[in-house]
Write a protein that holds these residues in place. Structure first.
Motif, PDB file in Angstrom:
ATOM      1  N   ARG A   1      -7.737   6.610  -0.675  1.00  0.00           N
ATOM      2  CA  ARG A   1      -8.045   5.289  -0.111  1.00  0.00           C
ATOM      3  C   ARG A   1      -6.794   4.676   0.524  1.00  0.00           C
ATOM      4  O   ARG A   1      -6.865   4.061   1.591  1.00  0.00           O
ATOM      5  N   GLY A   2      -5.657   4.847  -0.145  1.00  0.00           N
ATOM      6  CA  GLY A   2      -4.411   4.315   0.408  1.00  0.00           C
ATOM      7  C   GLY A   2      -4.034   4.982   1.709  1.00  0.00           C
ATOM      8  O   GLY A   2      -3.609   4.324   2.672  1.00  0.00           O
ATOM      9  N   VAL A   3      -4.175   6.313   1.759  1.00  0.00           N
ATOM     10  CA  VAL A   3      -3.875   7.052   2.990  1.00  0.00           C
ATOM     11  C   VAL A   3      -4.770   6.572   4.124  1.00  0.00           C
ATOM     12  O   VAL A   3      -4.310   6.341   5.253  1.00  0.00           O
ATOM     13  N   GLU A   4      -6.041   6.400   3.827  1.00  0.00           N
ATOM     14  CA  GLU A   4      -6.985   5.967   4.859  1.00  0.00           C
ATOM     15  C   GLU A   4      -6.615   4.584   5.386  1.00  0.00           C
ATOM     16  O   GLU A   4      -6.681   4.330   6.602  1.00  0.00           O
ATOM     17  N   TYR A   5      -6.203   3.704   4.485  1.00  0.00           N
ATOM     18  CA  TYR A   5      -5.795   2.361   4.918  1.00  0.00           C
ATOM     19  C   TYR A   5      -4.579   2.439   5.846  1.00  0.00           C
ATOM     20  O   TYR A   5      -4.528   1.783   6.890  1.00  0.00           O
TER      21      TYR A   5
ATOM     22  N   THR B   1       0.829  -1.207   0.000  1.00  0.00           N
ATOM     23  CA  THR B   1       0.000   0.000   0.000  1.00  0.00           C
ATOM     24  C   THR B   1       0.858   1.249   0.000  1.00  0.00           C
ATOM     25  O   THR B   1       0.608   2.203  -0.736  1.00  0.00           O
ATOM     26  N   ALA B   2       1.911   1.258   0.825  1.00  0.00           N
ATOM     27  CA  ALA B   2       2.792   2.424   0.890  1.00  0.00           C
ATOM     28  C   ALA B   2       3.495   2.649  -0.443  1.00  0.00           C
ATOM     29  O   ALA B   2       3.582   3.771  -0.948  1.00  0.00           O
ATOM     30  N   ASN B   3       4.007   1.570  -1.043  1.00  0.00           N
ATOM     31  CA  ASN B   3       4.657   1.706  -2.347  1.00  0.00           C
ATOM     32  C   ASN B   3       3.684   2.183  -3.405  1.00  0.00           C
ATOM     33  O   ASN B   3       4.015   2.971  -4.283  1.00  0.00           O
ATOM     34  N   SER B   4       2.436   1.700  -3.326  1.00  0.00           N
ATOM     35  CA  SER B   4       1.426   2.117  -4.296  1.00  0.00           C
ATOM     36  C   SER B   4       1.121   3.601  -4.171  1.00  0.00           C
ATOM     37  O   SER B   4       0.895   4.291  -5.164  1.00  0.00           O
TER      38      SER B   4
ATOM     39  N   GLU C   1       4.850  12.069   1.139  1.00  0.00           N
ATOM     40  CA  GLU C   1       4.736  12.317  -0.306  1.00  0.00           C
ATOM     41  C   GLU C   1       3.359  12.867  -0.684  1.00  0.00           C
ATOM     42  O   GLU C   1       3.226  13.577  -1.677  1.00  0.00           O
ATOM     43  N   THR C   2       2.346  12.543   0.080  1.00  0.00           N
ATOM     44  CA  THR C   2       1.005  13.039  -0.256  1.00  0.00           C
ATOM     45  C   THR C   2       0.863  14.532   0.044  1.00  0.00           C
ATOM     46  O   THR C   2      -0.115  15.148  -0.392  1.00  0.00           O
ATOM     47  N   THR C   3       1.817  15.084   0.800  1.00  0.00           N
ATOM     48  CA  THR C   3       1.800  16.506   1.199  1.00  0.00           C
ATOM     49  C   THR C   3       0.482  16.887   1.859  1.00  0.00           C
ATOM     50  O   THR C   3       0.008  18.015   1.726  1.00  0.00           O
ATOM     51  N   SER C   4      -0.115  15.950   2.566  1.00  0.00           N
ATOM     52  CA  SER C   4      -1.398  16.206   3.209  1.00  0.00           C
ATOM     53  C   SER C   4      -1.217  17.090   4.442  1.00  0.00           C
ATOM     54  O   SER C   4      -0.234  16.961   5.178  1.00  0.00           O
TER      55      SER C   4
END
Length: 256
Positions: free
Chosen positions: A78-82, A17-20, A129-132
């Protein structure tokens, strides 16, 4: 807590998930509307695998629609939430709970320590990386940073034949580089992160295979200096980590 020497798949699912997420961020930056192309007429090479060894003409690739920026962002969300939902209470990611206990050879506790650290480093990097600016993401990064800083020094070679710790050293360098960039203006923390990176580089030097690269098994002689052949994708991971360390002023030339 399982006592089997066989490891479960959950570490790898979080790692995937992190790599994705890292890959999705790249796609998001490059995503643009696909330009319709005129379909070529049918030929024996229309289907690439009809004759995989026929090199008389170029294969015709299938026409696909590129994902929209919105769909890429939805996948990232979705990936962040997971990742956020699966962070452990201590700030790490990954679990030794056995759902498929014969997934992979993983001597305890060393293999578990290595994979937990590697997965935690990957999740930290992915969230950065998502800069959230989401408070949950920022809190998760902070908790992950604290855990990795305190525990990365505990990661060692699991056994003579299992050298999973190379993943921890490489991925933690990448995480610490990103944390160093986020700590701009905090000279003390940046210095601490550089020290952590240099220590991980030292560990990679210790576990470099005799052929000059890195692998994660040694089924030959299990010597202090790993004697098995290095692996291409481990080498790629390590080299990227060292290159990133070089970008923040750390001398990595001797390691490359």
């Amino acid at each position: 807590m399982p006592t089997s020497k066989w490891f479960c798949a959950q570490f790898f699912f979080v790692l995937l998930t992190a790599n994705s997420l890292l890959a999705a961020n790249l796609f998001q930056q490059q995503a643009q509307d696909a330009v319709p192309q005129e379909q070529e007429s049918f030929s024996p090479r229309q289907h690439i695998l009809d004759d995989a060894f026929d090199f008389s003409s170029e294969p015709v690739l299938p026409s696909i629609d590129a994902p929209s920026p919105e769909s890429v962002q939805a996948a990232i969300d979705r990936g962040v939430e997971y990742i956020l939902e699966n962070q452990n209470s201590d700030g790490s990611w990954g679990t030794p709970d056995a759902q498929r206990p014969f997934q992979i050879y993983a001597p305890i506790p060393g293999a578990h320590d290595a994979f937990r650290s590697a997965v935690t480093a990957l999740c930290i990097s992915a969230l950065i990386e998502t800069t959230s600016t989401n408070e949950r993401s920022l809190s998760a990064i902070a908790k992950g940073e604290n855990w990795l800083t305190e525990n990365i020094s505990h990661v060692k070679r699991a056994t003579g034949d299992a050298i999973y710790n190379v993943w921890s050293h490489a991925y933690s360098i990448q995480a610490f580089v990103r944390l160093h960039q986020r700590a701009e203006g905090n000279a003390q923390r940046q210095a601490e992160l550089k020290t952590l990176i240099e220590k991980q580089m030292e560990m990679l030097d210790n576990y470099e295979s005799v052929d000059g690269g890195w692998g994660y098994y040694d089924f030959r002689y299990q010597a202090r200096k790993p004697t098995s052949s290095s692996t291409s994708f481990v080498n790629a991971t390590v080299l990227i980590s060292l290159w990133e360390a070089k970008q923040i002023g750390i001398d990595a030339d001797a390691k490359t």
